[in-house]
Design an enzyme around this catalytic site. Structure first.
Site, PDB file in Angstrom:
ATOM      1  N   ASP A  46       0.846  -1.195   0.000  1.00  0.00           N
ATOM      2  CA  ASP A  46       0.000   0.000   0.000  1.00  0.00           C
ATOM      3  C   ASP A  46       0.882   1.245   0.000  1.00  0.00           C
ATOM      4  OD1 ASP A  46      -2.388  -1.353  -0.006  1.00  0.00           O
ATOM      5  OD2 ASP A  46      -2.782  -1.135   2.140  1.00  0.00           O
ATOM      6  N   TYR A  74       5.468  -8.641   8.609  1.00  0.00           N
ATOM      7  CA  TYR A  74       5.289  -7.195   8.771  1.00  0.00           C
ATOM      8  C   TYR A  74       5.419  -6.785  10.231  1.00  0.00           C
ATOM      9  CZ  TYR A  74       2.924  -7.612   4.207  1.00  0.00           C
ATOM     10  OH  TYR A  74       2.612  -7.876   2.900  1.00  0.00           O
ATOM     11  N   ASP A  88      -7.426   1.917   7.406  1.00  0.00           N
ATOM     12  CA  ASP A  88      -6.134   2.434   7.855  1.00  0.00           C
ATOM     13  C   ASP A  88      -6.269   3.917   8.199  1.00  0.00           C
ATOM     14  OD1 ASP A  88      -6.154   3.799   5.434  1.00  0.00           O
ATOM     15  OD2 ASP A  88      -4.583   2.582   4.513  1.00  0.00           O
ATOM     16  N   ARG A 182      -4.392  -4.736   7.030  1.00  0.00           N
ATOM     17  CA  ARG A 182      -5.348  -3.750   7.576  1.00  0.00           C
ATOM     18  C   ARG A 182      -6.735  -4.361   7.754  1.00  0.00           C
ATOM     19  NH1 ARG A 182      -7.414  -0.894   2.623  1.00  0.00           N
ATOM     20  NH2 ARG A 182      -6.072  -1.620   0.923  1.00  0.00           N
TER      21      ARG A 182
END
Length: 244
Positions: A46, A74, A88, A182
Site C-alpha cells: 500500500d 510485517y 487504515d 489492515r
C-alpha cells in the site's frame, strides 16, 4: 538518467519502499533511472506502507510468479477504538467506541491469536484489486460497494511486539500472499467490539529476503549500471527451492 549499455542487467533488486509512493511509482522511478522498460515488482505494498519490495530487472521478470507466492512478515501499529472506511489511518472515521473494560494485554493477545491459521478474507473496497478491469478503490471513492470474492489466506503468527499502550498496539504478523493486514486489524477491532484500524505498516521479510539487505531509493539513484549489476541477486539464486 543512466545511458543503458547493450548488455542489459537482469536479476532481483531489494528496495526499501518509502511511505507515500505506490509500488508502481517505484517501478516508474527505476525505469526512468536505468532507461529500461522491463522492470516489475513481486508483491504490492500500500502507498503508506514501507519496507521490503522485490524488484525484478530485465529477464528476471519471468520469475515473478514464484516470488509473489512467498510468505511475508510485517511490523505494524494498530489503533483500537476507531474504525475507518479504508481500514487504515488514511480513511474517514466511520465508528468510534470506547475500549472494552476487560481489554488488557492478555485479552488482546488471546484475541490476536484467534486469527492464526487458514481462513478466507474478503478484500477491502479500498484496494487495488480489480473487478471487470476496474480497481476497487475507484469504485469506493464514488461511494460504491460491490461484492468481492473471499480468498484463501493463512496467518502464521499475529503477536504484540511491545507494550500495550492503549489505544495503540505494536504488532508483528507473518502471513501468506494476498493477505490484507489492515483487514485483519479491522476484523480484530470488530471482534473486540470497539473497532480498529492500521496506523503504520513495514514489511520486514519475504521468505528468505530481509529488509536489512534492501537499498533505499536514494542509494539506487546514485547507482550506475556497474553498481546495479553488482547489487542484483541472480534470478536462479532468488527462487527458493521449496516453491519450484
Amino acid at each position: 538518467v543512466v545511458n543503458a549499455p547493450n548488455d542489459q542487467p537482469e536479476g532481483v533488486l531489494l528496495v526499501d519502499k518509502p511511505s507515500g509512493m505506490t509500488s508502481h511509482d517505484v517501478v516508474d522511478r527505476l525505469r526512468r533511472k536505468f532507461q529500461m522498460r522491463r522492470i516489475g515488482h513481486a508483491g504490492t505494498l500500500d502507498p503508506n506502507a514501507t519496507g521490503l519490495l522485490i524488484m525484478l530487472i530485465g529477464k528476471a521478470t519471468k520469475i515473478s510468479q514464484f516470488l509473489i507466492s512467498l510468505d511475508k512478515t510485517y511490523d505494524g501499529v494498530m489503533r483500537l477504538g476507531q474504525a475507518t472506511n479504508t481500514q487504515d489511518i488514511d480513511g474517514e472515521v466511520t465508528e468510534e467506541k470506547p475500549l472494552p473494560d476487560d481489554l488488557d494485554e492478555e485479552r488482546l493477545r488471546e484475541v490476536m491469536k484467534s486469527f492464526r491459521g487458514d481462513q478466507y478474507q474478503t478484500p477491502p473496497m479500498f484496494s487495488a484489486k480489480k473487478i471487470d478491469g476496474v480497481p476497487l478503490y475507484k469504485m469506493a471513492r464514488k461511494g460504491k460497494s460491490v461484492e468481492r470474492e473471499p480468498r484463501f489466506i493463512r496467518i502464521n503468527s499475529f503477536d504484540l511486539t511491545g507494550t500495550w499502550n492503549p489505544p495503540d498496539a505494536p504488532f508483528t504478523m507473518s502471513c501468506s500472499k494476498g493477505t490484507y493486514v489492515r483487514t485483519v486489524v479491522h476484523d480484530l477491532g470488530q471482534k473486540l467490539g470497539c473497532g480498529g484500524h492500521l496506523i503504520s505498516l513495514r514489511r520486514t521479510l519475504i521468505d528468505q529476503f530481509d529488509l536489512a539487505d534492501a537499498h533505499t531509493l536514494e542509494a539506487i539513484q546514485e547507482m550506475n549500471f556497474v553498481d546495479l549489476k553488482q547489487t542484483l541477486i541472480p534470478a536462479h539464486q532468488a527462487v527458493p527451492p521449496h516453491v519450484l
